[in-house]
Design a protein around this motif. Sequence first.
Motif, mmCIF file in Angstrom:
data_model
loop_
_atom_site.group_PDB
_atom_site.id
_atom_site.type_symbol
_atom_site.label_atom_id
_atom_site.label_comp_id
_atom_site.label_asym_id
_atom_site.label_seq_id
_atom_site.Cartn_x
_atom_site.Cartn_y
_atom_site.Cartn_z
ATOM 1 N N ASN A 181 1.166 -1.824 0.320
ATOM 2 C CA ASN A 181 -0.159 -0.078 -0.111
ATOM 3 C C ASN A 181 1.211 1.000 0.165
ATOM 4 O O ASN A 181 0.948 2.308 -1.091
ATOM 5 C CB ASN A 181 -0.753 -0.297 1.272
ATOM 6 C CG ASN A 181 -1.827 -0.888 0.738
ATOM 7 O OD1 ASN A 181 -2.396 -1.517 0.377
ATOM 8 N ND2 ASN A 181 -2.725 -1.851 2.021
ATOM 9 N N LYS A 182 1.964 1.594 1.022
ATOM 10 C CA LYS A 182 2.735 2.445 0.478
ATOM 11 C C LYS A 182 3.524 2.761 -0.379
ATOM 12 O O LYS A 182 3.261 3.959 -1.476
ATOM 13 C CB LYS A 182 3.970 2.189 2.207
ATOM 14 C CG LYS A 182 4.819 3.313 2.493
ATOM 15 C CD LYS A 182 5.722 2.993 3.254
ATOM 16 C CE LYS A 182 6.085 1.784 3.534
ATOM 17 N NZ LYS A 182 7.635 2.446 4.258
ATOM 18 N N ASN A 238 0.959 4.351 -3.307
ATOM 19 C CA ASN A 238 -0.038 4.866 -3.204
ATOM 20 C C ASN A 238 1.440 5.772 -2.999
ATOM 21 O O ASN A 238 1.289 7.039 -3.510
ATOM 22 C CB ASN A 238 0.012 5.010 -1.282
ATOM 23 C CG ASN A 238 -1.519 4.580 -1.002
ATOM 24 O OD1 ASN A 238 -2.408 4.378 -1.738
ATOM 25 N ND2 ASN A 238 -1.651 3.981 -0.052
ATOM 26 N N GLU A 273 1.014 9.227 -6.082
ATOM 27 C CA GLU A 273 0.747 10.217 -5.252
ATOM 28 C C GLU A 273 2.172 10.826 -6.778
ATOM 29 O O GLU A 273 2.125 12.415 -6.817
ATOM 30 C CB GLU A 273 1.435 10.451 -4.430
ATOM 31 C CG GLU A 273 0.191 10.191 -2.649
ATOM 32 C CD GLU A 273 0.915 10.371 -1.782
ATOM 33 O OE1 GLU A 273 1.878 10.922 -1.306
ATOM 34 O OE2 GLU A 273 0.490 9.968 -0.900
ATOM 35 N N SER A 275 0.035 6.851 -11.919
ATOM 36 C CA SER A 275 -1.521 5.779 -11.669
ATOM 37 C C SER A 275 -1.459 4.899 -12.806
ATOM 38 O O SER A 275 -2.035 3.504 -12.831
ATOM 39 C CB SER A 275 -2.206 6.856 -11.063
ATOM 40 O OG SER A 275 -2.365 7.467 -12.371
ATOM 41 N N LEU A 277 -4.701 -0.133 -8.710
ATOM 42 C CA LEU A 277 -5.255 -0.581 -7.127
ATOM 43 C C LEU A 277 -6.475 -1.563 -7.066
ATOM 44 O O LEU A 277 -7.186 -1.504 -6.825
ATOM 45 C CB LEU A 277 -5.380 0.669 -6.264
ATOM 46 C CG LEU A 277 -4.615 1.605 -5.909
ATOM 47 C CD1 LEU A 277 -5.509 3.164 -5.466
ATOM 48 C CD2 LEU A 277 -3.683 1.173 -4.765
#
Length: 325
Positions: free
Chosen positions: A242-243, A246, A250, A254, A259
Motif C-alpha cells: 500500500n505504501k 500510494n 502520488e 497511476s 489499485l
Amino acid sequence: MKNKLLIIVFLICAAASCDSGNSSEQVTDITYKSVPEFNADSAYAFIQQQVDFGPRVPMTEGHSLTRDWIIDKFEEFGLTVQRQDFQAKTYDGLTWDLTNIIASYKPEAKKRIMISAHWDTRRIADKDTERIDEPIDGANDGGSGVGVALELARIIATSELKPDVGVDFILFDGEDDGEPETAYSRNNTQVWWCHGSQYWSKNPHEKGYNAYFGILLDMVGAKGARFYREGYSMYYAKNIVNKVWNYGIELGFSDHFILKDAGEITDDHYFVNRDAKIPMIDIIEFSPQTGFGRYHHTHDDNMDIIDPRTLKAVGQTVLFTIYQE
C-alpha cells in the motif's frame, strides 16, 4: 522533485464530541524528504548492456560476462560487494554453478532496505512458436530489474542527497529456469526455478541478516506495463504494498500502479517472505485478466519492448520509497 505534497483530510465530528454535528475540513502539509531524479535512460543503457552480452543462461559465456560486469559496476559505485556461489539441480538433472550478487550501501546501518531482481535468463522460449529450444534475450524478464537496481545504486552512491537507511541490492541467480510450460504441473511440489532466492533465504550472506522490508523488481520495463498488487505480497507485506503503490500514484504514475489485486506468483519474494521472514513485495507485470505479458518466455522479450517511461515510473517510485525511510 517536490518536497511536499498537500493532502486534504476530512474530519467527521462524532455527535458525542461535536456540538454542531457539522464536518470540518483541514489541510495537512506533509513534508517528504528530498529525493534525486531517477535517470531512465541510464537504466535503459544498463539493460542494453546485459542484452549485448547475450542470453544469461547459467553455465554460458554470456552468464559469466554479465556476472563480472554487474560486480564491477557495483564496485565502481563504491558499494561493498559479495558473491554467494552455490550449486543447484535443474529439472532435467543438470548441476549448475550459480552466483547471488550482494552489494551493500552503508553496510554499518542497522535499518536496511533490500532491493532484489534476478540476473539470469531463460534457456528456452517455450511460449513461442519458433526457435522454442533457443534461449531468450530476457530484456524485460531479468534485464529490466537489474537495470533499475543498478541505476538506483548509482544514484544513491553519487547523489549529494543520501538516504538515512542502508540498502542491500541482492540479485538472485537461477530464477528463470523451471520446466517448459507444457510440462509444468501445479501438483509438483518441487520448485525448479527461483534457485537463488531459495538458497539465499535459508543461507543469508550474513548470519542473522534482516531488513525492514524488501522490494523485488521483476519485468518492470515493458511498454504500457501495469502493476497490480500481487497476492503473496499482499499476504505477507500488505502495508508495504500500500505504501509503495500510494507513493507511485502520488508521484503521477497511476497508469502503472493499479489499485487492484492479482493472484499469487511464486517468485523470488515468496521464499524471502517464507524462509527468511523478511517482508518483501513484488513489483511485477501480471494482469489478473490476461496473466503475463505477450513477450513472456518468448523471443519478443527483447529491447524493442523496453520503454524508459515504465523504467522511470518504477525507478522513481522505489527511489522515493527508500528515501522516505
